[in-house]
Design a protein around this motif. Structure first.
Motif: not given
Length: 88
Positions: A35-38, A41-42
């Motif tokens: 979720i942190g990566l998402f 990225l967004t």
């Protein structure tokens, strides 16, 4: 009670606690990183986006691994603690 029996039982209890907590903690780690990566990225910085999926994933893993957890606790209690309590 002898010190060796006490420390050995304590060591076994801590190891059981690690075994029981490992599935929940690992899924929380994987969900948090994903979720942190998402979010990175967004550029979406929503607080509920991190909390709700992580709790949902942990509930699913807890429900799936509940039998394993209770089996390990019962085994530890019957093999290690009951003989000590009974004095044997």
């Amino acid at each position: 009670m002898q010190d060796a029996i006490f420390f050995d039982t304590l060591r076994q209890g801590l190891w059981i606690a690690v075994l029981i907590a490992a599935p929940l903690l690992s899924v929380a780690l994987v969900a948090g990183v994903t979720i942190g990566l998402f979010q990175a990225l967004t550029s979406v910085q929503e607080m509920t986006l991190t909390f709700v999926p992580k709790v949902g994933a942990m509930l699913v893993v807890f429900w799936v691994s509940m039998s394993f957890m209770s089996e390990k606790l019962v085994e530890f209690f019957t093999r290690s603690l009951l003989p000590i309590i009974a004095g044997g």
